[in-house]
Design an enzyme around this catalytic site. Sequence first.
Site, mmCIF file in Angstrom:
data_model
loop_
_atom_site.group_PDB
_atom_site.id
_atom_site.type_symbol
_atom_site.label_atom_id
_atom_site.label_comp_id
_atom_site.label_asym_id
_atom_site.label_seq_id
_atom_site.Cartn_x
_atom_site.Cartn_y
_atom_site.Cartn_z
ATOM 1 N N ARG A 58 64.037 31.181 72.520
ATOM 2 C CA ARG A 58 61.956 30.792 72.703
ATOM 3 C C ARG A 58 60.888 31.643 71.601
ATOM 4 N NH1 ARG A 58 63.779 32.555 78.009
ATOM 5 N NH2 ARG A 58 65.544 33.851 76.342
ATOM 6 N N THR A 59 61.366 32.311 70.699
ATOM 7 C CA THR A 59 61.061 32.663 69.636
ATOM 8 C C THR A 59 61.321 31.349 68.340
ATOM 9 O OG1 THR A 59 60.558 34.380 70.293
ATOM 10 C CG2 THR A 59 59.809 34.116 68.100
ATOM 11 N N LYS A 86 76.629 35.954 51.900
ATOM 12 C CA LYS A 86 76.972 36.243 50.726
ATOM 13 C C LYS A 86 76.500 37.725 49.525
ATOM 14 C CE LYS A 86 77.457 31.643 49.430
ATOM 15 N NZ LYS A 86 76.141 30.030 48.779
ATOM 16 N N ARG A 108 62.590 36.959 61.895
ATOM 17 C CA ARG A 108 62.919 38.090 63.153
ATOM 18 C C ARG A 108 64.254 38.923 62.650
ATOM 19 N NH1 ARG A 108 64.324 37.394 69.570
ATOM 20 N NH2 ARG A 108 62.457 36.837 69.446
ATOM 21 N N HIS A 136 56.843 42.770 68.847
ATOM 22 C CA HIS A 136 57.004 41.142 69.299
ATOM 23 C C HIS A 136 55.832 41.106 68.850
ATOM 24 C CE1 HIS A 136 58.444 37.914 69.970
ATOM 25 N NE2 HIS A 136 59.598 38.446 70.909
HETATM 26 N N1 CP Z 1 60.797 36.475 74.695
HETATM 27 C C1 CP Z 1 62.068 36.101 73.798
HETATM 28 O O1 CP Z 1 61.350 37.175 72.234
HETATM 29 O O2 CP Z 1 62.980 35.201 73.493
HETATM 30 P P1 CP Z 1 64.386 34.986 72.487
HETATM 31 O O3 CP Z 1 64.667 36.499 72.634
HETATM 32 O O4 CP Z 1 64.657 33.733 73.496
HETATM 33 O O5 CP Z 1 63.688 34.585 71.066
#
Ligand code: CP
Length: 307
Positions: A58-59, A86, A108, A136
């Site tokens: 999603r993100t 590496k 992330r 998040h």
């Molecule tokens: N909700 C969310 O962060 O989903 P993803 O891990 O698929 O990005």
Amino acid sequence: MALSSKDMLGMKELPAHEIEEILNNAAVMKQILMQDSKKTPHLLGKSIVALFYENSTRTRVSFELAGKYMSAAFASVSANTSSVAKGETLIDTGKTLDMMGADIIIIRHPCSGAPHLLAKHVEAGVINAGDGMNEHPTQALLDMFTIREKLGALKGVKVAIVGDVLHSRVARSNLWGLTKMGARVMLAGPATLMPPGLNSFGAETTTDVREAVKNADVVMGLRIQKERQQSGLFPSLREYARYFSLNPEVISHAKPGALVMHPGPVNRGVEMPSSVADCEQSVIREQVTNGVAVRMALLYLMTRRGN
Ligand code: CP
């Protein structure tokens, strides 16, 4: 209006008036998303790099679509196919992306604080797309956008957040954001998945899922994060589901028509059965659409700095 910081690291630091600005802007972006042609020139000439050290659907995809819809150059880097594998450090990777002219780096990372470290060492604006168990923020923004869109306001709304609070960066970002906007947040889960001190951050807490859900306007399930579980926090997924699943009986304690939410991905049959995930009250699919609109708004407002 532009945002005051070059980076978006968390809801804890984000002022209420900037949250409001992002949500208002996302409403305009959603109108654009509803059109046949979604292409806009908002980010023409800008470069965005997504740096993902953890899995995501999603993100990652919503940021990429958001950037591309607004005409930015967009590149994605996965840790396992980049020079990180590496041994390149996060700071060296960030400086490399800086030298290529990245305006925004979206990161992330499994370590809490990694986006904050990167932000200190690069010229580019840094967006936290999820750091360990910390925050998040763009998930919280899309959740808040969805609630506001459906219920008309955030102030005074009761939001029950149920599940693996201990490991949940979504719970933490929503707690900071929702309480700042005047919502009432109740966190619930097994005692072993509830960290101490949540009340001092403005949350009400309980280990009784029905108490949490009672008269709630919004019921949000949290994913059981199997990848972050240490052994022994709960006996089994079946045991968790027996006591904490958001089944139709539990949902019946919420206000009639209460919104059912989940950040995804859903472990069907654990956090909630399919009959709830896919019910009429569920806005889980709309959360995904709204994620694109909110990320469009954020990218636009961040790249307006200094204009
Ligand atoms: N909700 C969310 O962060 O989903 P993803 O891990 O698929 O990005």
